[in-house]
Design a protein around this motif. Sequence first.
Motif, PDB file in Angstrom:
ATOM      1  N   ASP A   1     -61.887  11.628 102.254  1.00 42.50           N
ATOM      2  CA  ASP A   1     -63.315  11.328 102.113  1.00 42.50           C
ATOM      3  C   ASP A   1     -63.545  10.054 101.313  1.00 42.50           C
ATOM      4  O   ASP A   1     -64.492   9.303 101.575  1.00 42.50           O
ATOM      5  CB  ASP A   1     -64.029  12.501 101.433  1.00 42.50           C
ATOM      6  CG  ASP A   1     -64.113  13.725 102.338  1.00 42.50           C
ATOM      7  OD1 ASP A   1     -63.986  13.563 103.568  1.00 42.50           O
ATOM      8  OD2 ASP A   1     -64.284  14.838 101.807  1.00 42.50           O
TER       9      ASP A   1
ATOM     10  N   CYS B   1     -64.530   6.599 105.872  1.00 39.87           N
ATOM     11  CA  CYS B   1     -64.311   6.186 107.271  1.00 39.87           C
ATOM     12  C   CYS B   1     -65.351   6.779 108.212  1.00 39.87           C
ATOM     13  O   CYS B   1     -65.785   7.918 108.056  1.00 39.87           O
ATOM     14  CB  CYS B   1     -62.915   6.611 107.737  1.00 39.87           C
ATOM     15  SG  CYS B   1     -61.575   5.846 106.803  1.00 39.87           S
ATOM     16  N   SER B   2     -65.736   5.999 109.198  1.00 37.24           N
ATOM     17  CA  SER B   2     -66.654   6.464 110.235  1.00 37.24           C
ATOM     18  C   SER B   2     -66.233   5.869 111.574  1.00 37.24           C
ATOM     19  O   SER B   2     -65.541   4.845 111.623  1.00 37.24           O
ATOM     20  CB  SER B   2     -68.099   6.063 109.911  1.00 37.24           C
ATOM     21  OG  SER B   2     -68.211   4.651 109.808  1.00 37.24           O
TER      22      SER B   2
ATOM     23  N   LEU C   1     -62.361   2.619 113.994  1.00 41.03           N
ATOM     24  CA  LEU C   1     -63.037   3.141 112.819  1.00 41.03           C
ATOM     25  C   LEU C   1     -63.346   1.994 111.867  1.00 41.03           C
ATOM     26  O   LEU C   1     -62.738   0.926 111.930  1.00 41.03           O
ATOM     27  CB  LEU C   1     -62.155   4.164 112.080  1.00 41.03           C
ATOM     28  CG  LEU C   1     -61.445   5.264 112.881  1.00 41.03           C
ATOM     29  CD1 LEU C   1     -60.616   6.126 111.935  1.00 41.03           C
ATOM     30  CD2 LEU C   1     -62.447   6.112 113.645  1.00 41.03           C
TER      31      LEU C   1
ATOM     32  N   CYS D   1     -63.600   1.708 107.622  1.00 40.29           N
ATOM     33  CA  CYS D   1     -63.381   2.435 106.370  1.00 40.29           C
ATOM     34  C   CYS D   1     -63.798   1.543 105.202  1.00 40.29           C
ATOM     35  O   CYS D   1     -63.278   0.433 105.051  1.00 40.29           O
ATOM     36  CB  CYS D   1     -61.921   2.850 106.222  1.00 40.29           C
ATOM     37  SG  CYS D   1     -61.348   3.999 107.506  1.00 40.29           S
TER      38      CYS D   1
END
Length: 227
Positions: free
Chosen positions: A88, A92-93, A174, A176
């Motif tokens: 977490d 990151c998404s 991603l 981050c």
Amino acid sequence: MKHSLPILLTMMAVPALAEETRELDAHEHGVGELNIAVDGETVAIEFHAPGADIVGFEYEATNEEDLAAIETATSILSNPLDLFVFPDTAGCSVVSASAELDTEEDGHDDHDDHADEHHDEHSDDHDEHGDDHAHKEHKDEHADEHHDEHDHEHAHDEHADEAGHTEFHAEYMLTCATPSAISAIELAYFATFPNARELVVQVVGANGASAFEVERDAPTLDVSGLF
């Protein structure tokens, strides 16, 4: 699919990976491949796994149940952070994600060509044998040739049963916020797909490149210090 970041080319350019990574047997059931490349705050991931690992079969799906299984698996594979869990603290998404099923088929067009050639040769030979004795000899020769051709066709059919391997292929991008916080990646992939036994992983980061073999009974990828 287009590579938004040339992961494989980047990895191939790193000698360490060539030395450390085992050479996979072609289409080894139970074993998938995961490639991860980190460039600044961008994380690119490429994933491959045999169809048997993901949906339990590799033949061409035709019935509703099998087609539904492929659709469900593709949907699951389109959510990378559910399969490859980053800390977490890394923030990151998902920027983009895509997954699909590829079919690998062996070509056997030369078999048809061989059959045509055999037919032409048979026609020519038949014209050359006018008397009964010659015709009998030709029949015997043809029987032997037919037997050999039957064996060839039988072998061809057996090979056809082995052909048509399927492979799931996914690509993810991603972002981050704190890549240096990526010290480990939990591979929930194994819990999601019971037929998966191992992932061969290649990682390229700012601090170098490494290769790993991660098995389902120890599903944590330690990447501390790589980013």
